[in-house]
Design a protein around this motif. Structure first.
Motif, PDB file in Angstrom:
ATOM      1  N   GLY A  15       0.801  -1.217   0.000  1.00 40.84           N
ATOM      2  CA  GLY A  15       0.000   0.000   0.000  1.00 40.84           C
ATOM      3  C   GLY A  15       0.833   1.265   0.000  1.00 40.84           C
ATOM      4  O   GLY A  15       1.965   1.283   0.482  1.00 40.84           O
ATOM      5  N   GLU A  17       0.481   5.908   0.028  1.00 43.95           N
ATOM      6  CA  GLU A  17      -0.293   7.149   0.098  1.00 43.95           C
ATOM      7  C   GLU A  17      -0.488   7.638  -1.333  1.00 43.95           C
ATOM      8  O   GLU A  17       0.377   7.456  -2.174  1.00 43.95           O
ATOM      9  CB  GLU A  17       0.469   8.218   0.893  1.00 43.95           C
ATOM     10  CG  GLU A  17       0.715   7.870   2.338  1.00 43.95           C
ATOM     11  CD  GLU A  17      -0.553   7.907   3.178  1.00 43.95           C
ATOM     12  OE1 GLU A  17      -1.490   8.649   2.822  1.00 43.95           O
ATOM     13  OE2 GLU A  17      -0.596   7.191   4.182  1.00 43.95           O
ATOM     14  N   SER A  19      -2.312   8.249  -5.218  1.00 46.57           N
ATOM     15  CA  SER A  19      -2.918   7.443  -6.277  1.00 46.57           C
ATOM     16  C   SER A  19      -1.950   6.542  -7.043  1.00 46.57           C
ATOM     17  O   SER A  19      -2.386   5.727  -7.848  1.00 46.57           O
ATOM     18  CB  SER A  19      -3.638   8.356  -7.271  1.00 46.57           C
ATOM     19  OG  SER A  19      -2.710   9.248  -7.860  1.00 46.57           O
ATOM     20  N   VAL A  90      -7.433  -1.896   0.303  1.00 51.13           N
ATOM     21  CA  VAL A  90      -6.873  -0.577  -0.005  1.00 51.13           C
ATOM     22  C   VAL A  90      -7.850   0.495   0.473  1.00 51.13           C
ATOM     23  O   VAL A  90      -8.973   0.568  -0.015  1.00 51.13           O
ATOM     24  CB  VAL A  90      -6.617  -0.426  -1.528  1.00 51.13           C
ATOM     25  CG1 VAL A  90      -6.038   0.955  -1.838  1.00 51.13           C
ATOM     26  CG2 VAL A  90      -5.682  -1.530  -2.030  1.00 51.13           C
ATOM     27  N   ARG A  94      -6.061   5.975  -1.353  1.00 50.54           N
ATOM     28  CA  ARG A  94      -4.724   5.365  -1.379  1.00 50.54           C
ATOM     29  C   ARG A  94      -4.597   4.439  -2.575  1.00 50.54           C
ATOM     30  O   ARG A  94      -5.563   4.164  -3.267  1.00 50.54           O
ATOM     31  CB  ARG A  94      -4.469   4.593  -0.085  1.00 50.54           C
ATOM     32  CG  ARG A  94      -4.467   5.545   1.111  1.00 50.54           C
ATOM     33  CD  ARG A  94      -3.865   4.978   2.322  1.00 50.54           C
ATOM     34  NE  ARG A  94      -2.499   4.514   2.078  1.00 50.54           N
ATOM     35  CZ  ARG A  94      -1.767   3.915   3.000  1.00 50.54           C
ATOM     36  NH1 ARG A  94      -2.249   3.706   4.194  1.00 50.54           N
ATOM     37  NH2 ARG A  94      -0.554   3.512   2.740  1.00 50.54           N
ATOM     38  N   SER A  95      -3.392   3.945  -2.786  1.00 51.57           N
ATOM     39  CA  SER A  95      -3.146   3.008  -3.878  1.00 51.57           C
ATOM     40  C   SER A  95      -2.350   1.832  -3.358  1.00 51.57           C
ATOM     41  O   SER A  95      -1.867   1.841  -2.229  1.00 51.57           O
ATOM     42  CB  SER A  95      -2.373   3.705  -5.012  1.00 51.57           C
ATOM     43  OG  SER A  95      -1.107   4.134  -4.548  1.00 51.57           O
TER      44      SER A  95
END
Length: 144
Positions: A15, A17, A19, A90, A94-95
């Motif tokens: 994960g 922060e 996109s 997710v 977030r991405s």
């Protein structure tokens, strides 16, 4: 006995922060690929907007990954069901990257064990943070 074409594969969901994954993630992955420790079988980026909508992009859609010359050995191995299951982890805004990695050292180990009559029946993984925390505790106890 013929050699194994592939070794064990693992799905990693990492994960971030924002996109898109940080450029350092791609660099770290590139190092492992270049050394031959892993082979990249599949790679997908998931972005969840603040409304919860999920956007899925394949590696070749990533403009600045530094991995554009890496051939995905099994593009599509992370199927839609896998991706949607992992996307549920997710948080909005977030991405994450899904990297499906073949552990080449494990393929070599499995081949050698098989050629000597052995068979890997099961493996268990202990996450790196857990191993490190346990080792810190053990080292503390030894120091007392």
């Amino acid at each position: 006995m013929t050699g194994f074409r592939y070794g064990p594969a693992e799905f990693y969901l990492v994960g971030f922060e924002g996109s898109v994954p940080d450029r350092g993630t791609f660099s770290a992955l590139r190092e492992l690929i270049d050394t031959g420790i892993v082979r990249l079988l599949d790679f997908v980026v998931i972005a969840r907007d603040t409304d919860g909508e999920v956007d899925i992009q394949a590696l070749d859609e990533q403009i600045d990954s530094g991995l554009s010359d890496v051939e995905l050995i099994a593009s599509g191995l992370a199927g839609e069901e896998d991706i949607l299951t992992l996307a549920a982890h997710v948080p909005p805004g977030r991405s994450a990257a899904i990297a499906v990695l073949e552990l080449t050292y494990a393929r070599d180990l499995a081949e050698k064990l098989s050629s000597s009559g052995g068979e890997v029946l099961r493996t268990e993984r202990i996450a790196a943070p857990v191993v490190n925390a346990l080792m810190d505790l053990l080292e503390e106890e030894e120091g007392d």
